[in-house]
Design a protein around this motif. Sequence first.
Motif, PDB file in Angstrom:
ATOM      1  N   LYS A 142       0.842  -0.831   0.044  1.00 48.03           N
ATOM      2  CA  LYS A 142      -0.184   0.221   0.635  1.00 48.03           C
ATOM      3  C   LYS A 142       1.342   1.316   0.222  1.00 48.03           C
ATOM      4  N   GLU A 143       1.808   0.934   1.159  1.00 50.14           N
ATOM      5  CA  GLU A 143       2.604   2.129   1.117  1.00 50.14           C
ATOM      6  C   GLU A 143       3.538   2.606   0.049  1.00 50.14           C
ATOM      7  N   ALA A 144       4.182   1.439  -1.059  1.00 53.33           N
ATOM      8  CA  ALA A 144       4.612   2.069  -2.436  1.00 53.33           C
ATOM      9  C   ALA A 144       3.688   2.326  -3.431  1.00 53.33           C
ATOM     10  N   ALA A 145       2.638   1.031  -3.624  1.00 48.49           N
ATOM     11  CA  ALA A 145       1.722   2.109  -4.431  1.00 48.49           C
ATOM     12  C   ALA A 145       1.217   3.319  -4.444  1.00 48.49           C
ATOM     13  N   GLU A 146       0.939   4.233  -2.914  1.00 52.62           N
ATOM     14  CA  GLU A 146       1.241   5.814  -2.823  1.00 52.62           C
ATOM     15  C   GLU A 146       2.138   6.826  -2.962  1.00 52.62           C
ATOM     16  N   ASN A 147       3.077   5.856  -2.936  1.00 51.84           N
ATOM     17  CA  ASN A 147       4.484   6.928  -2.658  1.00 51.84           C
ATOM     18  C   ASN A 147       5.619   6.493  -3.878  1.00 51.84           C
ATOM     19  N   THR A 148       4.547   7.081  -5.167  1.00 54.66           N
ATOM     20  CA  THR A 148       5.413   6.632  -6.111  1.00 54.66           C
ATOM     21  C   THR A 148       6.568   7.790  -7.016  1.00 54.66           C
ATOM     22  N   GLU A 149       6.641   8.252  -5.807  1.00 54.39           N
ATOM     23  CA  GLU A 149       7.442   9.816  -6.186  1.00 54.39           C
ATOM     24  C   GLU A 149       8.783   9.524  -5.889  1.00 54.39           C
ATOM     25  N   PRO A 150      10.389   9.546  -5.841  1.00 57.91           N
ATOM     26  CA  PRO A 150      10.995   9.491  -5.014  1.00 57.91           C
ATOM     27  C   PRO A 150      11.326  10.021  -4.044  1.00 57.91           C
ATOM     28  N   TYR A 151      12.305   9.963  -3.331  1.00 57.76           N
ATOM     29  CA  TYR A 151      12.109  10.678  -1.600  1.00 57.76           C
ATOM     30  C   TYR A 151      13.658  11.203  -1.907  1.00 57.76           C
ATOM     31  N   GLU A 152      13.350  12.169  -1.858  1.00 56.02           N
ATOM     32  CA  GLU A 152      14.828  13.103  -1.962  1.00 56.02           C
ATOM     33  C   GLU A 152      14.986  14.135  -0.728  1.00 56.02           C
ATOM     34  N   TRP A 153      16.733  12.873   0.195  1.00 56.53           N
ATOM     35  CA  TRP A 153      16.285  13.378   1.467  1.00 56.53           C
ATOM     36  C   TRP A 153      16.196  14.981   2.380  1.00 56.53           C
ATOM     37  N   TRP A 154      17.311  15.837   0.660  1.00 56.92           N
ATOM     38  CA  TRP A 154      17.163  16.960   1.213  1.00 56.92           C
ATOM     39  C   TRP A 154      16.223  17.527   0.898  1.00 56.92           C
ATOM     40  N   ASN A 155      15.229  17.795   0.696  1.00 60.17           N
ATOM     41  CA  ASN A 155      13.909  17.839   1.124  1.00 60.17           C
ATOM     42  C   ASN A 155      13.019  17.752   2.523  1.00 60.17           C
ATOM     43  N   ASP A 156      13.507  16.829   2.967  1.00 59.89           N
ATOM     44  CA  ASP A 156      13.315  16.405   4.557  1.00 59.89           C
ATOM     45  C   ASP A 156      13.417  16.933   5.071  1.00 59.89           C
ATOM     46  N   ASP A 157      13.188  18.039   6.283  1.00 55.18           N
ATOM     47  CA  ASP A 157      13.301  18.729   7.328  1.00 55.18           C
ATOM     48  C   ASP A 157      13.809  18.255   8.036  1.00 55.18           C
ATOM     49  N   GLU A 158      13.097  17.068   9.038  1.00 57.32           N
ATOM     50  CA  GLU A 158      13.577  16.125   9.653  1.00 57.32           C
ATOM     51  C   GLU A 158      14.933  15.562   9.554  1.00 57.32           C
TER      52      GLU A 158
END
Length: 111
Positions: free
Chosen positions: A59-75
């Motif tokens: 389910k997570e894979a289906a919902e999150n199809t955009e690449p993860y960009e760690w530099w835009n992740d404030d945490e």
Amino acid sequence: METIVLEIDKASAKAWNSSSPSRRAAYESKIVAIVKAFQDTEQIDEDGFTKAQRDFLAKEAAENTEPYEWWNDDEMVAELERRSADLKSGKDPGVTLEESKERLRMLLKKE
């Protein structure tokens, strides 16, 4: 019927052998209950995931199809900055390359 082998120390084995039949029966009931609880738990696949976990990941894979960009992740950026500051200040001594290699060697020996 399947056989399950439990390994115990000598003292426990001696106590078991010298215990009364009623006491053995009581422990056997407890052991059977534990085995039944194991059988009732969800089955895991070859990777160690339950069906519910696999479903969640799918389910997570289906919902999150955009690449993860760690530099835009404030945490993530805050965590990296904190770790960097700890290394620079000496609060965290870090790990040398030789220590890293030795840890890897030890892990590979275990396998």
